[in-house]
Design a protein around this motif. Sequence first.
Motif, PDB file in Angstrom:
ATOM      1  N   ALA A 139      -4.877  -1.741   7.610  1.00  0.00           N
ATOM      2  CA  ALA A 139      -5.260  -3.153   7.469  1.00  0.00           C
ATOM      3  C   ALA A 139      -4.693  -3.748   6.182  1.00  0.00           C
ATOM      4  O   ALA A 139      -4.224  -4.899   6.175  1.00  0.00           O
ATOM      5  N   ALA A 140      -4.709  -2.993   5.087  1.00  0.00           N
ATOM      6  CA  ALA A 140      -4.194  -3.502   3.818  1.00  0.00           C
ATOM      7  C   ALA A 140      -2.682  -3.695   3.877  1.00  0.00           C
ATOM      8  O   ALA A 140      -2.157  -4.690   3.355  1.00  0.00           O
ATOM      9  N   ALA A 141      -1.954  -2.762   4.483  1.00  0.00           N
ATOM     10  CA  ALA A 141      -0.503  -2.905   4.605  1.00  0.00           C
ATOM     11  C   ALA A 141      -0.145  -4.110   5.474  1.00  0.00           C
ATOM     12  O   ALA A 141       0.786  -4.859   5.163  1.00  0.00           O
ATOM     13  N   GLU A 142      -0.885  -4.313   6.554  1.00  0.00           N
ATOM     14  CA  GLU A 142      -0.635  -5.475   7.405  1.00  0.00           C
ATOM     15  C   GLU A 142      -0.916  -6.772   6.664  1.00  0.00           C
ATOM     16  O   GLU A 142      -0.166  -7.743   6.773  1.00  0.00           O
ATOM     17  N   GLU A 143      -1.996  -6.789   5.902  1.00  0.00           N
ATOM     18  CA  GLU A 143      -2.317  -7.992   5.131  1.00  0.00           C
ATOM     19  C   GLU A 143      -1.261  -8.257   4.067  1.00  0.00           C
ATOM     20  O   GLU A 143      -0.881  -9.399   3.817  1.00  0.00           O
ATOM     21  N   GLY A 144      -0.775  -7.201   3.436  1.00  0.00           N
ATOM     22  CA  GLY A 144       0.294  -7.357   2.451  1.00  0.00           C
ATOM     23  C   GLY A 144       1.564  -7.881   3.085  1.00  0.00           C
ATOM     24  O   GLY A 144       2.237  -8.757   2.523  1.00  0.00           O
ATOM     25  N   ALA A 145       1.917  -7.366   4.254  1.00  0.00           N
ATOM     26  CA  ALA A 145       3.116  -7.843   4.942  1.00  0.00           C
ATOM     27  C   ALA A 145       2.974  -9.314   5.326  1.00  0.00           C
ATOM     28  O   ALA A 145       3.927 -10.090   5.194  1.00  0.00           O
ATOM     29  N   GLU A 180       9.320  -4.292   4.128  1.00  0.00           N
ATOM     30  CA  GLU A 180       8.453  -3.227   4.634  1.00  0.00           C
ATOM     31  C   GLU A 180       7.517  -2.797   3.507  1.00  0.00           C
ATOM     32  O   GLU A 180       7.965  -2.379   2.448  1.00  0.00           O
ATOM     33  N   VAL A 181       6.228  -2.899   3.756  1.00  0.00           N
ATOM     34  CA  VAL A 181       5.201  -2.526   2.777  1.00  0.00           C
ATOM     35  C   VAL A 181       4.664  -1.151   3.159  1.00  0.00           C
ATOM     36  O   VAL A 181       4.244  -0.941   4.287  1.00  0.00           O
ATOM     37  N   THR A 182       4.691  -0.222   2.205  1.00  0.00           N
ATOM     38  CA  THR A 182       4.189   1.135   2.447  1.00  0.00           C
ATOM     39  C   THR A 182       3.094   1.440   1.436  1.00  0.00           C
ATOM     40  O   THR A 182       3.302   1.312   0.229  1.00  0.00           O
ATOM     41  N   LEU A 183       1.938   1.824   1.939  1.00  0.00           N
ATOM     42  CA  LEU A 183       0.820   2.237   1.087  1.00  0.00           C
ATOM     43  C   LEU A 183       0.598   3.736   1.259  1.00  0.00           C
ATOM     44  O   LEU A 183       0.585   4.234   2.381  1.00  0.00           O
ATOM     45  N   ARG A 184       0.408   4.437   0.145  1.00  0.00           N
ATOM     46  CA  ARG A 184       0.118   5.877   0.167  1.00  0.00           C
ATOM     47  C   ARG A 184      -1.132   6.144  -0.665  1.00  0.00           C
ATOM     48  O   ARG A 184      -1.303   5.589  -1.742  1.00  0.00           O
ATOM     49  N   TYR A 185      -1.970   7.032  -0.131  1.00  0.00           N
ATOM     50  CA  TYR A 185      -3.200   7.413  -0.819  1.00  0.00           C
ATOM     51  C   TYR A 185      -3.293   8.929  -0.845  1.00  0.00           C
ATOM     52  O   TYR A 185      -3.188   9.582   0.191  1.00  0.00           O
ATOM     53  N   GLN A 226       4.676  -9.828  -4.144  1.00  0.00           N
ATOM     54  CA  GLN A 226       3.439 -10.472  -3.676  1.00  0.00           C
ATOM     55  C   GLN A 226       2.795  -9.644  -2.569  1.00  0.00           C
ATOM     56  O   GLN A 226       1.577  -9.492  -2.522  1.00  0.00           O
ATOM     57  N   ALA A 227       3.618  -9.081  -1.689  1.00  0.00           N
ATOM     58  CA  ALA A 227       3.096  -8.260  -0.591  1.00  0.00           C
ATOM     59  C   ALA A 227       2.389  -7.023  -1.143  1.00  0.00           C
ATOM     60  O   ALA A 227       1.295  -6.669  -0.687  1.00  0.00           O
ATOM     61  N   CYS A 228       2.991  -6.361  -2.129  1.00  0.00           N
ATOM     62  CA  CYS A 228       2.357  -5.171  -2.712  1.00  0.00           C
ATOM     63  C   CYS A 228       1.083  -5.532  -3.470  1.00  0.00           C
ATOM     64  O   CYS A 228       0.087  -4.805  -3.403  1.00  0.00           O
ATOM     65  N   ASN A 229       1.101  -6.632  -4.189  1.00  0.00           N
ATOM     66  CA  ASN A 229      -0.107  -7.062  -4.911  1.00  0.00           C
ATOM     67  C   ASN A 229      -1.256  -7.315  -3.946  1.00  0.00           C
ATOM     68  O   ASN A 229      -2.391  -6.894  -4.188  1.00  0.00           O
ATOM     69  N   ARG A 230      -0.960  -7.985  -2.848  1.00  0.00           N
ATOM     70  CA  ARG A 230      -2.009  -8.298  -1.876  1.00  0.00           C
ATOM     71  C   ARG A 230      -2.499  -7.040  -1.152  1.00  0.00           C
ATOM     72  O   ARG A 230      -3.683  -6.886  -0.892  1.00  0.00           O
ATOM     73  N   ALA A 231      -1.569  -6.136  -0.851  1.00  0.00           N
ATOM     74  CA  ALA A 231      -1.945  -4.916  -0.139  1.00  0.00           C
ATOM     75  C   ALA A 231      -2.848  -4.035  -1.004  1.00  0.00           C
ATOM     76  O   ALA A 231      -3.855  -3.506  -0.524  1.00  0.00           O
ATOM     77  N   THR A 232      -2.519  -3.888  -2.278  1.00  0.00           N
ATOM     78  CA  THR A 232      -3.366  -3.057  -3.147  1.00  0.00           C
ATOM     79  C   THR A 232      -4.707  -3.726  -3.416  1.00  0.00           C
ATOM     80  O   THR A 232      -5.718  -3.040  -3.554  1.00  0.00           O
ATOM     81  N   SER A 233      -4.732  -5.044  -3.460  1.00  0.00           N
ATOM     82  CA  SER A 233      -6.023  -5.706  -3.668  1.00  0.00           C
ATOM     83  C   SER A 233      -6.902  -5.628  -2.419  1.00  0.00           C
ATOM     84  O   SER A 233      -8.124  -5.686  -2.514  1.00  0.00           O
ATOM     85  N   ALA A 234      -6.291  -5.478  -1.253  1.00  0.00           N
ATOM     86  CA  ALA A 234      -7.084  -5.337  -0.030  1.00  0.00           C
ATOM     87  C   ALA A 234      -7.723  -3.958   0.071  1.00  0.00           C
ATOM     88  O   ALA A 234      -8.711  -3.785   0.781  1.00  0.00           O
ATOM     89  N   ALA A 235      -7.171  -2.980  -0.637  1.00  0.00           N
ATOM     90  CA  ALA A 235      -7.722  -1.618  -0.614  1.00  0.00           C
ATOM     91  C   ALA A 235      -8.416  -1.291  -1.936  1.00  0.00           C
ATOM     92  O   ALA A 235      -8.464  -0.134  -2.352  1.00  0.00           O
TER      93      ALA A 235
END
Length: 159
Positions: A51-57, A118-123, A79-88
């Motif tokens: 969900a966070a990656a989709e929101e960032g994209a 392409e936004v990629t999130l890793r945890y 901006q996409a990465c900032n939004r994606a990390t703030s969503a998680a």
Amino acid sequence: MRCRAKGIARSALQRGSAAIEFVVVFPLFFFLLYAIVAYSMVFVVQQSLVAAAEEGARSALVWQYASSEGDALVARGQQACNRATSAAVWLPVAPTCTNAISTAPAGCEDNQSMDCIEVTLRYDYASHPLVPLLPLLDFAVPQSLASKATVEIDPVSLL
């Protein structure tokens, strides 16, 4: 009288058997319940990353002021990465975000004339699980979780 004595003796032999059965069965049921909860947390984190990656994209579609198309793509990717990390943000440790920018004419895989972000999130779930893992659950839980989301941007609408 002899039968009655045997009946009393049998019930005396059975006293405490429920406690022994409880001691044997409870750890098994507790381990099973804990494994279900611990493994479901993996799905919760994975779904949150998706969900966070989709929101960032999606946030990469927002117009960013820039002097060139390349600068506009970099600003949108940031901006996409900032939004994606703030969503998680609810995770104990923020996931790492990377963005890959593909520009036309190479462009996206399915549409070469478009620019892609392409936004990629890793945890790192092994280092930061949501619930502490029992020793036997280590093999069933993944070391890291990742999610990708891609957005296509028409190069005409960048600036």
